[in-house]
Design an enzyme around this catalytic site. Sequence first.
Site, PDB file in Angstrom:
ATOM      1  N   GLU A  96       0.831  -1.187   0.000  1.00  0.00           N
ATOM      2  CA  GLU A  96       0.000   0.000   0.000  1.00  0.00           C
ATOM      3  C   GLU A  96       0.871   1.245   0.000  1.00  0.00           C
ATOM      4  OE1 GLU A  96      -2.970   0.085   3.076  1.00  0.00           O
ATOM      5  OE2 GLU A  96      -3.357  -2.053   2.894  1.00  0.00           O
ATOM      6  N   CYS A 109       3.957   8.165   1.720  1.00  0.00           N
ATOM      7  CA  CYS A 109       4.606   7.079   2.454  1.00  0.00           C
ATOM      8  C   CYS A 109       4.874   5.932   1.498  1.00  0.00           C
ATOM      9  CB  CYS A 109       3.717   6.617   3.601  1.00  0.00           C
ATOM     10  SG  CYS A 109       4.489   5.387   4.671  1.00  0.00           S
ATOM     11  N   CYS A 116       8.455  -7.897   6.232  1.00  0.00           N
ATOM     12  CA  CYS A 116       9.601  -7.387   6.992  1.00  0.00           C
ATOM     13  C   CYS A 116      10.158  -8.503   7.863  1.00  0.00           C
ATOM     14  CB  CYS A 116       9.173  -6.203   7.860  1.00  0.00           C
ATOM     15  SG  CYS A 116      10.547  -5.405   8.729  1.00  0.00           S
ATOM     16  N   CYS A 120       8.892  -6.630  14.657  1.00  0.00           N
ATOM     17  CA  CYS A 120       8.523  -5.787  15.797  1.00  0.00           C
ATOM     18  C   CYS A 120       7.148  -6.244  16.295  1.00  0.00           C
ATOM     19  CB  CYS A 120       8.494  -4.325  15.392  1.00  0.00           C
ATOM     20  SG  CYS A 120      10.119  -3.697  14.886  1.00  0.00           S
ATOM     21  N   CYS A 123       3.766  -4.473  15.117  1.00  0.00           N
ATOM     22  CA  CYS A 123       3.640  -4.082  13.712  1.00  0.00           C
ATOM     23  C   CYS A 123       2.940  -5.178  12.915  1.00  0.00           C
ATOM     24  CB  CYS A 123       5.022  -3.804  13.127  1.00  0.00           C
ATOM     25  SG  CYS A 123       4.984  -3.343  11.379  1.00  0.00           S
ATOM     26  N   CYS A 345      -3.920   1.613   9.660  1.00  0.00           N
ATOM     27  CA  CYS A 345      -3.193   0.346   9.744  1.00  0.00           C
ATOM     28  C   CYS A 345      -4.030  -0.872   9.393  1.00  0.00           C
ATOM     29  CB  CYS A 345      -2.635   0.205  11.160  1.00  0.00           C
ATOM     30  SG  CYS A 345      -1.793  -1.345  11.455  1.00  0.00           S
TER      31      CYS A 345
END
Length: 372
Positions: A96, A109, A116, A120, A123, A345
Amino acid sequence: MTEASEKINLLGLSPTKMEEFFASIGEKKFRAQQMLKWIHQYGEADFEKMTNMGKGLRAKLAEISEIALPEVVYEDFSSDGTRKWVMRMPGGSSIETVYIPEKERGTLCVSSQIGCSLDCSFCSTGKQGFNRDLTVAEIIGQVYVAAMSFHEPGERRERRITNVVMMGMGEPLLNFNNVVDAMNLMMDDNAYGLSKRRVTLSTSGVVPMMDKLGDVTDVSLAVSLHAPNDELRNELVPINKKYPLKELIAATNRYLSKLPDRRKATIEYTMMEGVNDTMEHAEQLAELMKQVPCKINLIPFNPFPNSGYKRPSNNRVYRFRDHLINEGHIVTIRSTRGDDIDAACGQLVGRVADRTRRSAKYIKAVQLDSNQ
């Protein structure tokens, strides 16, 4: 005849590599500048419409190269001006990209990886695991799509994107070469012409690559901190076990010392109820950040399914902020934008048929000092 799959995608060539490409086919270097302008300033992907290049050159370009654009599978524009796209990458996974307009700037962004590897704990991207790095074309393609959404191909684009933040999916410093080439394109006068102060790379703290970054560029820096002590940060941001706060702060200061101006780092701090939002944490953060020329951006957590974390109350966020300000820090709180298009999110991609859950919680995470 060169097969389409073997063609060079000119969308992802940095200025230097574009010059090398034209030199390799016996053309002068100035052709690189022409091509960069056609692609990034006019949004033109059809060689036949590049009228300042001869017919023979246009035919040669069509045979050996292409301008392969991202596949946009979903887009929506908010009533507040926020724009959001889902782009499917080769292999089927999607990312996105979000554009946020403000009074004196328009911030985009951009993602650097699909998934990833840093995991974390808070996240949603980290819960997917790591798929692969994005190519330069896939990174810059996000900027291309957003920039060209404001006009028709062939028209010189308006400067609606003033800031780009490498804060989307992935850890930019773990895709170092592609990210650096893409940022160089963003800043090139023949492409997007962004100021080095208005391109920001956000890292969770890959210390050796922070030092390497300082040797090759002087873009602005943001640090995903999220905890004011090593014990808590080890839990929230596992890379801290390898590069603890002392090393991260030293690396941040080394990077800032290489900049030709007095820019500050932006410290990103996602606040989670009962986890890192107490006054003790505020006191620790205020003391820790006295070691770094910085601005602190507080990001109230945006819950996603099975995250295990909650958003703190506004009063709790404001008390935290006020303590930092009283201790002499510059502090902002991320505001929510684009609610009517799920520009938050993990909200949008759950409605689009793909396997990703892109986090947009950092969209307004950086308050660049470019207007100071």
